[in-house]
Scaffold this motif. Structure first.
Motif, PDB file in Angstrom:
ATOM      1  N   GLN A   1     -11.561  -2.319   7.871  1.00  0.00           N
ATOM      2  CA  GLN A   1     -11.021  -2.076   6.535  1.00  0.00           C
ATOM      3  C   GLN A   1      -9.872  -3.049   6.322  1.00  0.00           C
ATOM      4  O   GLN A   1      -8.965  -3.134   7.155  1.00  0.00           O
ATOM      5  N   VAL A   2      -9.918  -3.802   5.236  1.00  0.00           N
ATOM      6  CA  VAL A   2      -8.896  -4.831   5.017  1.00  0.00           C
ATOM      7  C   VAL A   2      -8.179  -4.599   3.702  1.00  0.00           C
ATOM      8  O   VAL A   2      -8.738  -4.050   2.752  1.00  0.00           O
ATOM      9  N   VAL A   3      -6.913  -5.017   3.679  1.00  0.00           N
ATOM     10  CA  VAL A   3      -6.093  -4.947   2.468  1.00  0.00           C
ATOM     11  C   VAL A   3      -6.305  -6.231   1.670  1.00  0.00           C
ATOM     12  O   VAL A   3      -6.155  -7.331   2.197  1.00  0.00           O
ATOM     13  N   ILE A   4      -6.672  -6.095   0.410  1.00  0.00           N
ATOM     14  CA  ILE A   4      -6.996  -7.253  -0.424  1.00  0.00           C
ATOM     15  C   ILE A   4      -5.723  -7.874  -1.003  1.00  0.00           C
ATOM     16  O   ILE A   4      -4.876  -7.181  -1.567  1.00  0.00           O
ATOM     17  N   LYS A   5      -5.606  -9.180  -0.851  1.00  0.00           N
ATOM     18  CA  LYS A   5      -4.524  -9.944  -1.458  1.00  0.00           C
ATOM     19  C   LYS A   5      -5.132 -10.883  -2.501  1.00  0.00           C
ATOM     20  O   LYS A   5      -6.184 -11.483  -2.263  1.00  0.00           O
ATOM     21  N   SER A   6      -4.456 -11.019  -3.638  1.00  0.00           N
ATOM     22  CA  SER A   6      -4.962 -11.887  -4.694  1.00  0.00           C
ATOM     23  C   SER A   6      -4.773 -13.352  -4.305  1.00  0.00           C
ATOM     24  O   SER A   6      -3.668 -13.779  -3.974  1.00  0.00           O
ATOM     25  N   LEU A   7      -5.856 -14.099  -4.344  1.00  0.00           N
ATOM     26  CA  LEU A   7      -5.775 -15.537  -4.050  1.00  0.00           C
ATOM     27  C   LEU A   7      -5.255 -16.298  -5.269  1.00  0.00           C
ATOM     28  O   LEU A   7      -4.535 -17.289  -5.139  1.00  0.00           O
ATOM     29  N   GLU A   8      -5.623 -15.826  -6.460  1.00  0.00           N
ATOM     30  CA  GLU A   8      -5.193 -16.506  -7.685  1.00  0.00           C
ATOM     31  C   GLU A   8      -3.679 -16.466  -7.846  1.00  0.00           C
ATOM     32  O   GLU A   8      -3.068 -17.425  -8.317  1.00  0.00           O
TER      33      GLU A   8
END
Length: 656
Positions: free
Chosen positions: A610-617
């Motif tokens: 399970q991973v925490v999503i970080k915005s690349l934009e």
């Protein structure tokens, strides 16, 4: 004494007012004109009264004046002096809309559409001054209004100020009803050095002369009825024994509704800005990443040497996961936040279409991430409008088919594993298979009579597809359905359709519970690691040499269970260096999106996590085929593949 800046309380006032409007609207939609429920009417009145009182406190005179006539009309209805009919409910709904516009304009400090609000205000005034209810109520009203005036004793409880109430505001408003003589009683006032500025120690004796009804006085004190002792008696009956005086608290009234809840009345909950919650979620995400790093470093330590350290890290892992779940739950809202808007939508559209429609909602308490709720509202609205316009038949058509003239629209929500499933179902005529196939052939879409029903239903998601005989301003089943599907899939969800001729249609939406965390499969591509969202993965396999073929003009395909699936090597897709290797030594991950399958070639499966999503934009820029990034336990950045976009682009390239 320095003046108090009331602007700092504006946010709470507007939040409470919009909640009150929602409850007013819901109550009006529940009302049966033939047998209006007294408790519901009382709740609607109290909501309007609360908004009026708050607007007066903060100086929003336009809202106060508008709400005054709305409140007066509601008071006539709840007191039984005016009969209620369907047109009254429609007017009150429009009045609620206009009041919402006034509140929005005041909140945003913008001009209001005066023409609309004045028109509705004029209608309310005309309705108020129109014909009263039956004669049975008239004698009672006449008797109550016959007094020359009223004598009152108003004794607030000591803690009145703590709820944000101001007795002087009530007294000032009371003075506008007639000629008021107000005397303060300071018998309970303590010595100066014992004064507590947060305690109310004064009471008042009031003589009010003029043609004022008792109900009008009671309404003024309704806001503080549980926080004061109040007696009211007619001046003409000043000699009546004290035992006959009725305190406000004993008046017949419905239980306080949610709309009447005052700020601070519920000590079990607080309002927190979403920006604070988001910041807390980000910090917990960083904590999860740091914990994963420590766990990875600890994997190289001899357990016999550092047993206590490893036990502590295991406990830290458990507590971190629990903290992550607890923090994520603060962003979860019941799906009723979306469902609650549809009673009004159904009421208005059914009236315009001349249909009878019952709305059923099931599973409204099912929780979903706030960010998902905000983005699912528009697709659901489109589906509801489609069902009303082209799903549910007219009353005559339903009678001819032996159905109940009133159609039923059902909104259902439930948890299934790590997803939420939302259904929009109607008991209408269902989809017409032959008509859809004919329209698809006319538009040049790939179709034939051997297609299964589920395949035929998917055709309506083609851009601009519609089987409607005529265009309406409400909807057309299929018009914009491609947008609905695209919006749902952008949330990592998928949409399915089921239909039975003559029995109705059901659209099923499956969504992840949150967009902040994703369950994914880590895959190795050369020296890099990518995350593939688990919901998009069908299976993974190591192919044999004869399973992979090259098709002229279309690249490679893989034969999986007698089906040929386009093959894309991720190192080619992302232009990564990779050592050449035979395909049968690689791993194929079969993914599906938008009804199409794709085989993604990777070097190895690293594991599920399970991973925490970080915005690349936010931190870099938009990268095709990438939906975000995360940080692995060893500190490296792993990109999260946008499977939907990869499938869409690869399928389009193969078709070209």
């Amino acid at each position: 004494m320095a003046s108090i800046d009331l602007k700092r309380f504006h946010r709470a006032f507007f939040e409470e007012s919009f909640e009150g409007l929602d409850i007013m609207e819901a109550g009006l939609l529940r009302l049966d004109p033939a047998q209006p429920d007294a408790e519901t009417l009382n709740g609607i009145f109290r909501a309007a009264h609360s908004i009026k009182g708050g607007a007066g406190t903060f100086g929003f005179s336009g809202i106060t004046d508008y709400t005054h006539v709305l409140e007066a009309l509601l008071d006539e209805m709840r007191a039984g002096r005016r009969a209620l009919n369907a047109s009254d409910i429609d007017l009150l709904l429009r009045a609620t809309d206009a009041l919402r516009q006034l509140l929005v304009a005041a909140r945003d400090e913008q001009p209001v559409d005066a023409a609309l609000t004045e028109a509705v205000h004029a209608e309310l005034t005309g309705c108020l001054h129109g014909e009263k209810a039956g004669a049975a109520a008239a004698p009672v009203a006449a008797k109550a209004d016959a007094a020359e005036g009223w004598r009152m004793v108003f004794a607030p409880h000591a803690g009145l100020f703590m709820s944000g109430n101001d007795p002087l505001r009530i007294l000032r408003e009371l003075a506008t009803l007639g000629d008021a003589k107000i005397d303060a009683v300071d018998a309970a006032l303590p010595a100066f050095d014992a004064l507590d500025p947060e305690q109310c120690c004064l009471s008042w004796k009031i003589d009010l002369r003029g043609a004022v009804s008792r109900d009008a006085i009671v309404d003024l004190f309704a806001w503080v009825e549980d926080e004061c002792d109040l007696t009211i008696e007619a001046l003409a009956a000043a000699s009546v024994p004290a035992s006959s005086v009725t305190p406000v608290a004993a008046l017949p009234a419905a239980a306080p509704s949610k709309a009447a809840t005052r700020p601070g009345a519920d000590a079990t909950s607080i309002r927190v800005s979403t920006s604070k919650i988001d910041a807390m979620i980000d910090l917990v995400g960083e904590l999860v990443i740091t914990q994963a790093m420590l766990q990875q470093q600890a994997s190289h330590i001899d357990p016999a040497v550092a047993e206590a350290l490893l036990q502590g890290l295991a406990q830290l892992d458990r507590h971190t996961r629990l903290l992550q779940e607890a923090v994520m739950s603060t962003r979860m809202l019941p799906v009723d936040a979306v469902f609650s808007r549809f009673p009004r939508v159904v009421h208005d559209l059914a009236g315009r279409l001349g249909k009878q429609v019952r709305l059923q909602t099931i599973g409204e308490s099912t929780e979903l991430d706030k960010s998902v709720i905000e983005k699912i509202a528009d697709p659901l609205t489109h589906l509801v409008r489609n069902s009303l316009d082209h799903g549910i038949e007219s009353e005559d058509a339903r009678r001819a088919a032996g159905k109940d003239p009133a159609g039923t629209l059902t909104l259902r929500a439930a948890h299934q594993g790590g997803h939420i499933v939302i259904e929009v179902a109607d008991d209408g005529a269902g989809l017409d298979r032959r008509r859809i196939l004919a329209k698809a052939a006319e538009r040049g879409l790939s179709c034939d009579a051997s297609m299964t029903d589920s395949e035929v239903w998917q055709l309506i998601f083609a851009p601009g597809f519609s089987t409607a005989a005529q265009v309406t301003d409400v909807s057309g089943r299929g018009v914009g359905m491609d947008v609905v599907k695209r919006n749902i899939e952008s949330l990592g969800g998928r949409v399915e359709i089921g239909s039975q001729t003559g029995r109705g249609t059901c659209v099923t939406i499956r969504l992840p519970l949150t967009l902040a965390i994703v369950d994914g499969m880590s895959v190795a591509v050369g020296n890099d690691v990518f995350i593939l969202p688990l919901p998009a993965i069908i299976e993974s396999l190591q192919p044999s040499a004869d399973q992979v073929k090259r098709v002229a003009g279309q690249g490679q395909v893989a034969r999986v269970r007698d089906e040929y699936v386009p093959l894309v090597a991720l190192h080619d897709w992302f232009s990564l260096p990779a050592r050449p290797r035979p395909v049968h030594e690689a791993i194929l991950v079969i993914v599906e999106a938008e009804g199409h399958k794709l085989a993604l070639q990777v070097d190895a499966l690293v594991g599920q996590q399970q991973v925490v999503i970080k915005s690349l934009e936010t931190h870099y820029k938009r990268v095709p085929g990438v939906s975000g990034a995360t940080i692995l336990g060893d500190g490296r950045v792993a990109l999260i593949a946008d499977v939907g976009e990869i499938v869409r682009l690869a399928t389009r390239a193969a078709a070209a």
